[in-house]
Design a protein around this motif. Sequence first.
Motif, PDB file in Angstrom:
ATOM      1  N   ASP A 134      -5.685  -1.745  10.426  1.00  0.00           N
ATOM      2  CA  ASP A 134      -4.233  -1.736  10.454  1.00  0.00           C
ATOM      3  C   ASP A 134      -3.713  -3.161  10.347  1.00  0.00           C
ATOM      4  OD1 ASP A 134      -1.870   0.149  11.121  1.00  0.00           O
ATOM      5  OD2 ASP A 134      -1.530  -1.674  12.292  1.00  0.00           O
ATOM      6  N   THR A 135      -2.708  -3.400   9.497  1.00  0.00           N
ATOM      7  CA  THR A 135      -2.213  -4.753   9.248  1.00  0.00           C
ATOM      8  C   THR A 135      -1.520  -5.358  10.449  1.00  0.00           C
ATOM      9  OG1 THR A 135      -0.199  -3.847   8.300  1.00  0.00           O
ATOM     10  CG2 THR A 135      -1.970  -4.402   6.783  1.00  0.00           C
ATOM     11  N   ASP A 136      -0.857  -4.552  11.285  1.00  0.00           N
ATOM     12  CA  ASP A 136      -0.158  -5.105  12.448  1.00  0.00           C
ATOM     13  C   ASP A 136      -1.145  -5.639  13.481  1.00  0.00           C
ATOM     14  OD1 ASP A 136       2.268  -4.441  11.347  1.00  0.00           O
ATOM     15  OD2 ASP A 136       2.326  -2.470  12.310  1.00  0.00           O
ATOM     16  N   TYR A 153      -2.448   7.175   3.561  1.00  0.00           N
ATOM     17  CA  TYR A 153      -3.349   6.160   4.092  1.00  0.00           C
ATOM     18  C   TYR A 153      -3.205   5.969   5.600  1.00  0.00           C
ATOM     19  CZ  TYR A 153      -5.999   1.774   4.104  1.00  0.00           C
ATOM     20  OH  TYR A 153      -6.924   0.796   4.338  1.00  0.00           O
ATOM     21  N   GLY A 154      -1.974   5.962   6.091  1.00  0.00           N
ATOM     22  CA  GLY A 154      -1.730   5.716   7.514  1.00  0.00           C
ATOM     23  C   GLY A 154      -2.321   6.768   8.430  1.00  0.00           C
ATOM     24  N   GLU A 155      -2.515   7.962   7.920  1.00  0.00           N
ATOM     25  CA  GLU A 155      -3.037   9.058   8.736  1.00  0.00           C
ATOM     26  C   GLU A 155      -4.561   9.175   8.685  1.00  0.00           C
ATOM     27  OE1 GLU A 155      -1.056  10.788  10.775  1.00  0.00           O
ATOM     28  OE2 GLU A 155       0.525   9.448  10.043  1.00  0.00           O
ATOM     29  N   LYS A 169     -10.478   5.257   5.397  1.00  0.00           N
ATOM     30  CA  LYS A 169      -9.822   4.063   4.830  1.00  0.00           C
ATOM     31  C   LYS A 169     -10.854   3.137   4.204  1.00  0.00           C
ATOM     32  CE  LYS A 169      -5.905   3.928   8.010  1.00  0.00           C
ATOM     33  NZ  LYS A 169      -5.264   3.212   9.112  1.00  0.00           N
ATOM     34  N   ASP A 182       1.543   4.221   1.657  1.00  0.00           N
ATOM     35  CA  ASP A 182       1.176   4.663   3.000  1.00  0.00           C
ATOM     36  C   ASP A 182       1.461   6.137   3.248  1.00  0.00           C
ATOM     37  OD1 ASP A 182       0.067   4.262   5.454  1.00  0.00           O
ATOM     38  OD2 ASP A 182       1.860   3.392   6.362  1.00  0.00           O
ATOM     39  N   ARG A 219       0.841  -1.192   0.000  1.00  0.00           N
ATOM     40  CA  ARG A 219       0.000   0.000   0.000  1.00  0.00           C
ATOM     41  C   ARG A 219       0.878   1.243   0.000  1.00  0.00           C
ATOM     42  NH1 ARG A 219      -5.478  -0.692   2.201  1.00  0.00           N
ATOM     43  NH2 ARG A 219      -5.094  -2.747   2.996  1.00  0.00           N
TER      44      ARG A 219
END
Length: 181
Positions: free
Chosen positions: A170-172, A79-81, A87, A76, A74
């Motif tokens: 979130d992937t984690d 996207y992360g924010e 999302k 990021d 992705r």
Amino acid sequence: MMQRYVRLVDRMNRWIGRVVMYGIFVMMGILLWSSISKTFFLPSLWTLEMAQFAMVAYYILGGPYAIQMGSNVRMDLLYGEWSDRRKAQIDAITVLFLITYLVFLLWGGWDSFAYSLRYGGERSPTAWRPYLWPIKAIMLLGIFLMLLQAISELFKDILRLMGHDMGPKDTDEAETHEGTA
């Protein structure tokens, strides 16, 4: 109805993905035998092509599990924010492109598989000359499972937009969270 579909498809693809991930050991065994046979015996004709077939099966059948776990690449930068709602909105749009692509891939794959069966069994042009329909069938299955998983991801995004808790985006966190999916 969507939640039931998501639970069923996610459970099936999680199980298949976890079984298929051990395919790496099959490939290692084939390539190890290839090295041993080339060093000490007559080289085997089948090893390189069989390793390629095993890699295709590993990759294509593991794809739905990778999609489910969010292991795809992705961008990021932004996207992360974003919020979970934002999302879900963006993912719902982009997954439609994935679904369209997979439908065309499935359609073309079916034509290729049918061709392989129709003409007495299409064979590889190598010295080993294996039939190609088994690997084409595995590819069709993998594409179909990826399509089911992409639809599941679309449903998750729609459910998130409707206010349902579908677990973290979130992937984690997604690997350790079972969620309500």
